[in-house]
Design an enzyme around this catalytic site. Structure first.
Site, PDB file in Angstrom:
ATOM      1  N   ASP A   8      18.134  60.790  98.970  1.00  0.00           N
ATOM      2  CA  ASP A   8      17.958  60.492  97.431  1.00  0.00           C
ATOM      3  C   ASP A   8      16.601  61.027  96.837  1.00  0.00           C
ATOM      4  OD1 ASP A   8      18.020  58.513  95.187  1.00  0.00           O
ATOM      5  OD2 ASP A   8      16.377  57.626  95.939  1.00  0.00           O
ATOM      6  N   TYR A  40      14.851  62.633  89.807  1.00  0.00           N
ATOM      7  CA  TYR A  40      15.599  63.565  89.137  1.00  0.00           C
ATOM      8  C   TYR A  40      16.435  63.265  87.800  1.00  0.00           C
ATOM      9  CZ  TYR A  40      15.994  65.425  93.762  1.00  0.00           C
ATOM     10  OH  TYR A  40      15.938  66.173  95.396  1.00  0.00           O
ATOM     11  N   CYS A  71      22.334  58.874  95.573  1.00  0.00           N
ATOM     12  CA  CYS A  71      21.728  58.969  94.288  1.00  0.00           C
ATOM     13  C   CYS A  71      22.860  59.131  93.300  1.00  0.00           C
ATOM     14  CB  CYS A  71      20.773  60.325  94.469  1.00  0.00           C
ATOM     15  SG  CYS A  71      19.952  60.740  93.005  1.00  0.00           S
TER      16      CYS A  71
HETATM   17  N1  DGL Z   1      17.759  56.935  92.584  1.00  0.00           N
HETATM   18  C1  DGL Z   1      18.502  58.086  91.795  1.00  0.00           C
HETATM   19  C2  DGL Z   1      19.943  57.552  91.219  1.00  0.00           C
HETATM   20  O1  DGL Z   1      20.487  56.995  92.099  1.00  0.00           O
HETATM   21  C3  DGL Z   1      17.711  58.956  91.166  1.00  0.00           C
HETATM   22  C4  DGL Z   1      16.653  58.508  90.263  1.00  0.00           C
HETATM   23  C5  DGL Z   1      15.984  59.463  89.711  1.00  0.00           C
HETATM   24  O2  DGL Z   1      15.174  60.262  90.458  1.00  0.00           O
HETATM   25  O3  DGL Z   1      15.649  59.671  88.415  1.00  0.00           O
HETATM   26  O4  DGL Z   1      20.287  58.131  90.313  1.00  0.00           O
END
Ligand code: DGL
Length: 247
Positions: A8, A40, A71
């Protein structure tokens, strides 16, 4: 299948690890959080793919049987690239989330709210897959602020209430809500308080079910050995893991 890599951008993937431990699916988990570059969800497609492929390089140092992309943002943009370049199985969380919803929600007219990072919502991935399954009544809401908030160890209180209100004040109460970011289950109680009696779809629970369905697990483990790696401040990740996973 004995050994899984879980990836993640930060600590959110721990919500997936929690479900994997609960189901006893793996003897060992290698967790990699790209904490130096979280979030991200504000990045563009090419950056997300580049970060994902760098994570893949990291996992090549370990003898894993499967890489779980815990993620949604990476699952929305980079899953094909990861699959093409990996020598082990790669599974993302979006398809399992849709399968979990399909198994629980039979009424195609149910009001479904998809929440996720800006990037995940922009990808339209959940929406497309749900439309393909015949669901008609879909709302989407990017709720990216929850990510840095959770990374800051803020799980409840006034800040959470204010952000919940900011994002959801004009939203029609959904029958089903997809927590389409693995950081969100860490504030699941707050989601439940805001949306009473709404069915919540959780990436961790969804992928655990999906894996049991798709792969053969000869053993189930009462204890999972977890190794934590982070691109920055691994102690914070370990501390959160200890608290969140009750280790
Ligand atoms: N935990 C992540 C997801 O499921 C990413 C969150 C991020 O880094 O913005 O999208």
């Amino acid at each position: 299948m004995l050994k899984a890599g879980v990836f993640d951008s930060g600590i959110g993937g721990l919500s997936v690890v929690k479900s994997l431990i609960k189901e006893g699916l793996f003897e060992e988990i290698i967790y990699y959080g790209d904490t130096a570059r979280v979030p991200y969800g504000t990045k563009d497609k090419n950056t997300i793919i580049r970060y994902a492929l760098e994570a893949l390089e990291f996992f090549k140092n370990f003898d894993i049987d499967i890489l779980i992309t815990a993620c949604n943002t990476v699952s929305a943009y980079a899953i094909e690239e990861l699959k093409n370049q990996a020598s082990f199985e790669v599974v993302g969380v979006i398809e399992p989330g849709v399968v979990a919803l399909k198994n629980r929600v039979k009424d195609k007219n149910s009001n479904i709210l998809i929440t996720g990072t800006n990037a995940t919502i922009k990808s339209g991935k959940y929406k497309k897959l749900l439309q393909n399954q015949g669901y008609k009544n879909l709302q989407e809401k990017a709720t990216g602020l929850f990510v840095p908030m959770v990374e800051e160890d803020i799980y409840n209180g006034k800040v959470v209430d204010a952000i919940m209100h900011h994002y959801f004040k004009d939203i029609q109460k959904p029958d089903v809500l997809i927590m389409g970011c693995t950081h969100f289950p860490l504030i699941e109680n707050e989601y439940r308080k805001f949306f009473k009696n709404t069915i919540l779809i959780h990436s961790g629970e969804a992928i655990a079910e999906y894996l049991k369905d798709k792969f053969v697990f000869k053993n189930f483990f009462s204890k999972t050995n977890i190794k934590y790696f982070a691109t920055e401040n691994p102690n914070h990740l370990k501390k959160t893991a200890k608290k969140w996973l009750s280790l």
